[in-house]
Design a protein around this motif. Structure first.
Motif, PDB file in Angstrom:
ATOM      1  N   ASN A  28      54.465  39.413  27.527  1.00 23.38           N
ATOM      2  CA  ASN A  28      53.105  38.877  27.718  1.00 23.38           C
ATOM      3  C   ASN A  28      52.981  38.168  29.065  1.00 23.38           C
ATOM      4  O   ASN A  28      51.987  38.341  29.769  1.00 23.38           O
ATOM      5  CB  ASN A  28      52.739  37.896  26.593  1.00 23.38           C
ATOM      6  N   ALA A  29      53.994  37.390  29.419  1.00 18.35           N
ATOM      7  CA  ALA A  29      53.938  36.676  30.704  1.00 18.35           C
ATOM      8  C   ALA A  29      53.996  37.673  31.865  1.00 18.35           C
ATOM      9  O   ALA A  29      53.296  37.517  32.871  1.00 18.35           O
ATOM     10  CB  ALA A  29      55.092  35.688  30.786  1.00 18.35           C
ATOM     11  N   ARG A  30      54.819  38.712  31.725  1.00 20.08           N
ATOM     12  CA  ARG A  30      54.921  39.727  32.799  1.00 20.08           C
ATOM     13  C   ARG A  30      53.583  40.438  32.997  1.00 20.08           C
ATOM     14  O   ARG A  30      53.209  40.758  34.123  1.00 20.08           O
ATOM     15  CB  ARG A  30      56.013  40.744  32.475  1.00 20.08           C
ATOM     16  N   LYS A  31      52.859  40.670  31.880  1.00 20.43           N
ATOM     17  CA  LYS A  31      51.547  41.345  31.973  1.00 20.43           C
ATOM     18  C   LYS A  31      50.537  40.435  32.679  1.00 20.43           C
ATOM     19  O   LYS A  31      49.677  40.902  33.402  1.00 20.43           O
ATOM     20  CB  LYS A  31      51.030  41.659  30.551  1.00 20.43           C
ATOM     21  N   THR A  32      50.654  39.138  32.456  1.00 26.27           N
ATOM     22  CA  THR A  32      49.661  38.192  32.992  1.00 26.27           C
ATOM     23  C   THR A  32      49.891  37.875  34.475  1.00 26.27           C
ATOM     24  O   THR A  32      48.939  37.697  35.225  1.00 26.27           O
ATOM     25  CB  THR A  32      49.702  36.871  32.173  1.00 26.27           C
ATOM     26  N   TYR A  33      51.166  37.764  34.895  1.00 24.78           N
ATOM     27  CA  TYR A  33      51.462  37.346  36.271  1.00 24.78           C
ATOM     28  C   TYR A  33      52.237  38.440  36.993  1.00 24.78           C
ATOM     29  O   TYR A  33      53.382  38.732  36.629  1.00 24.78           O
ATOM     30  CB  TYR A  33      52.295  36.055  36.271  1.00 24.78           C
TER      31      TYR A  33
END
Ligand code: 13P
Ligand code: SF4
Length: 299
Positions: free
Chosen positions: A94-99
């Motif tokens: 999820n963090a990789r998708k966001t940033y």
């Protein structure tokens, strides 16, 4: 038993590595004793065929990935760090998708699988330095929210995101107990590990890794020291500073997993070669990159 271990070590070309949190009698017979950074750094430099890791499984796994040609034995295969599992793949994805520019920084206290999702590993001794020097602005720090918060405070120019993991032993040390010790010993300095909670680190004169605490305690002028970390460090603290007094919280911080290591178990694995740790090749290749990057950046 100590004599038998010594003899078998020579016969099998084995070396014993121990973390400062294992029982004093293990630290006494170990060839090398240190914090997590020291134990990972030294593994690759040793010429011996067999490494016996007196600590928890992420330490043996790291040693095994950094020295793939060596046999790595764990005296107790069940000795594991609960925090090493406290993050999910979903949280990382999820963090990789966001940033887009995200760097996933994992504490060395993590499984090989978690390392394989990450960009770089760190230990408590080098986390601030490594995060500071990463080119990325957005950092997901896993799994220790306490070490992650400490890093975020030291590197305010970065956006450091955290997950909910923590060390149950360090996190359980309370500010109340530290304050009570400070009231009864007003001249004592307070030295704590960054795995402790925010309320506890706020009371500290020094915050650092296990080795950092030992070095600070040995060089500072104070004769009384309040220590906020696992009780195993007391052996080295006393050895180096026989004239100083060390005070621990009344609810003694004890890592039961580290205490699973015994002389009997060391002797047993040396005799039988049991409990050899292995990491599947593809996983090891991916996880190893985070460790080699750590060693490069820490230098
Ligand atoms: P360091 O060895 O980096 O001080 O970490 C402490 C710890 O909890 C190891 O499991
Ligand atoms: Fe894990 Fe905490 Fe034990 Fe270290 S002291 S091995 S972080 S549970």
């Amino acid at each position: 038993m100590k004599e038998q271990i010594k003899k078998l070590k020579e016969e099998k070309d084995a070396i014993i590595l121990a973390h400062y949190y294992v029982e004093p009698e293990i630290q006494e017979i170990a060839d090398y004793v240190g914090d997590s950074f020291y134990l990972s750094k030294i593994a690759a430099t040793l010429p011996n065929k067999t490494l016996v890791y007196c600590g928890v499984s992420f330490m043996g796994e790291s040693g095994c990935m950094l020295s793939p040609d060596k046999k790595v034995l764990m005296p107790d295969a069940k000795a594991d760090c609960p925090m090493a599992h406290m993050v999910t793949k979903e949280e990382v994805d999820n963090a990789r998708k966001t940033y887009e520019d995200l760097a996933v920084v994992c504490y060395i206290n993590s499984t090989a699988e978690i390392k394989s999702w990450s960009d770089v590993s760190v230990t408590s001794a080098n986390a601030v330095k490594i995060v500071k020097n990463l080119p990325n602005k957005n950092i997901l720090f896993i799994p220790d929210k306490n070490l992650g918060r400490f890093v975020a405070e030291q590197v305010p120019e970065k956006n450091v995101m955290l997950v909910e993991g923590c060390c149950p032993i360090h996190h359980a040390i309370t500010a109340k107990e530290i304050r009570e010790l400070k009231t009864s010993h007003p001249d004592a300095a307070v030295l704590v590990h960054p795995e402790c909670s925010e309320e506890v680190t706020a009371l500290a004169d020094y915050i650092g890794s296990t080795t950092g605490i030992i070095q600070y305690a040995s060089s500072c002028k104070e004769k009384e020291l309040i220590i906020g970390t696992e009780i195993g460090v007391l052996y080295e603290l006393k050895k180096r500073n026989p004239d100083k007094t060390f005070l621990f919280p009344t609810t003694t911080p004890v890592c039961q997993d580290m205490k699973l290591i015994t002389l009997e178990k060391i002797l047993h694995v040396l005799k039988t070669g049991e409990n050899q740790i292995g990491v599947e090749t593809k996983l090891a290749d991916s996880a190893r990159k985070t460790l080699t990057r750590m060693l490069e950046l820490a230098n």
